[in-house]
Design an enzyme around this catalytic site. Sequence first.
Site, PDB file in Angstrom:
ATOM      1  N   ARG A 106     -31.885  27.560 -21.998  1.00 41.71           N
ATOM      2  CA  ARG A 106     -30.798  27.970 -21.340  1.00 41.71           C
ATOM      3  C   ARG A 106     -30.222  29.364 -22.111  1.00 41.71           C
ATOM      4  NH1 ARG A 106     -25.748  24.636 -20.222  1.00 41.71           N
ATOM      5  NH2 ARG A 106     -27.446  23.374 -19.195  1.00 41.71           N
ATOM      6  N   HIS A 151     -28.686  23.827 -25.274  1.00 39.55           N
ATOM      7  CA  HIS A 151     -29.716  24.093 -24.490  1.00 39.55           C
ATOM      8  C   HIS A 151     -30.451  25.694 -25.016  1.00 39.55           C
ATOM      9  CE1 HIS A 151     -29.897  21.450 -21.124  1.00 39.55           C
ATOM     10  NE2 HIS A 151     -28.528  21.376 -21.154  1.00 39.55           N
ATOM     11  N   ASP A 158     -32.127  18.896 -19.352  1.00 48.99           N
ATOM     12  CA  ASP A 158     -31.587  17.866 -18.304  1.00 48.99           C
ATOM     13  C   ASP A 158     -32.576  17.162 -17.570  1.00 48.99           C
ATOM     14  OD1 ASP A 158     -28.803  18.676 -19.485  1.00 48.99           O
ATOM     15  OD2 ASP A 158     -28.859  20.217 -18.011  1.00 48.99           O
ATOM     16  N   GLU A 240     -23.101  12.608 -20.857  1.00 48.42           N
ATOM     17  CA  GLU A 240     -23.907  13.110 -19.764  1.00 48.42           C
ATOM     18  C   GLU A 240     -25.442  12.257 -19.802  1.00 48.42           C
ATOM     19  OE1 GLU A 240     -24.506  17.197 -20.131  1.00 48.42           O
ATOM     20  OE2 GLU A 240     -22.540  17.838 -19.857  1.00 48.42           O
ATOM     21  N   HIS A 243     -28.702  14.182 -20.024  1.00 51.49           N
ATOM     22  CA  HIS A 243     -28.864  15.295 -21.252  1.00 51.49           C
ATOM     23  C   HIS A 243     -29.420  14.632 -22.567  1.00 51.49           C
ATOM     24  CE1 HIS A 243     -26.766  19.078 -23.388  1.00 51.49           C
ATOM     25  NE2 HIS A 243     -27.242  18.111 -24.429  1.00 51.49           N
TER      26      HIS A 243
END
Length: 269
Positions: A106, A151, A158, A240, A243
């Site tokens: 990301r 990320h 994810d 999460e 994740h």
Amino acid sequence: MTRLTTVARALITTFAALLASTAPGTTAQAGTDPKAPKDFVALRSVDPTIIQEMRYVTPHNFVGERIDGYRQPICILTRPAAEALHKAQRKLLRQGYSLKVYDCYRPQRAVDHFVRWAEDLDDEAMKGEFYPNVDKTRLFADGYIAAKSGHSRGSTLDVTLVRLPAKPTRPYHPGEPLVPCFAPKGERFPDNSIDMGTGFDCFDTLSHTLDPRIQGRQRANRLLLKGTLESLGFVNLAEEWWHYTFKPEAHPDTYFDFPVARKSLAGAH
């Protein structure tokens, strides 16, 4: 004398502006996108069987629009992370499952987009699905949004599981009625993944991987994903269930900002 001084100042100002417009670091150079280091790869080049549903290229995410820096729906990772994910996929295929990634590398500009959105308290277009029970003023304090993301270092993703044969997931239509991400699977937005108790990017404590309220098949599904990935060097973020970060990270202290696009990768045309 005053007139000459005025003219001279005007000429100096014009000359300075021309120098500034041709100096290094101008708009033309600033508009050149950075490239990924050579150890970043497209996941599909390492394992084409892993399903990719790259959510941030679409409006079906907690912001409600395509996120900055996501130009193509591809998963990019450091090669060690991609190869470890390939090994996990081989294990899971023998059990009748496939991995599915929602997000991989990301860019920092995407994280900045999240921060701008979180600071705009009037924009709650996607609250009904992704954070029904969370006041938007709490997103930073509760850890759902941060100025930096693992990320961006390239070894975090994810991910979920899909039972084979995989059924298609219908596209999201902006403006359609929203259902809470923790609603029963048959009621929330259709996803071809197995039931993990909540949808992806669900801002709720029910998303904590080992939340005691998640039991039965939902808990077993989370543990199957967790056990498989952790056996190959991935570490789960406890808050999460989706994740995971491959350790040791190739770039533990660097946050990259090249776009999610094939052109960002070494050797790409």
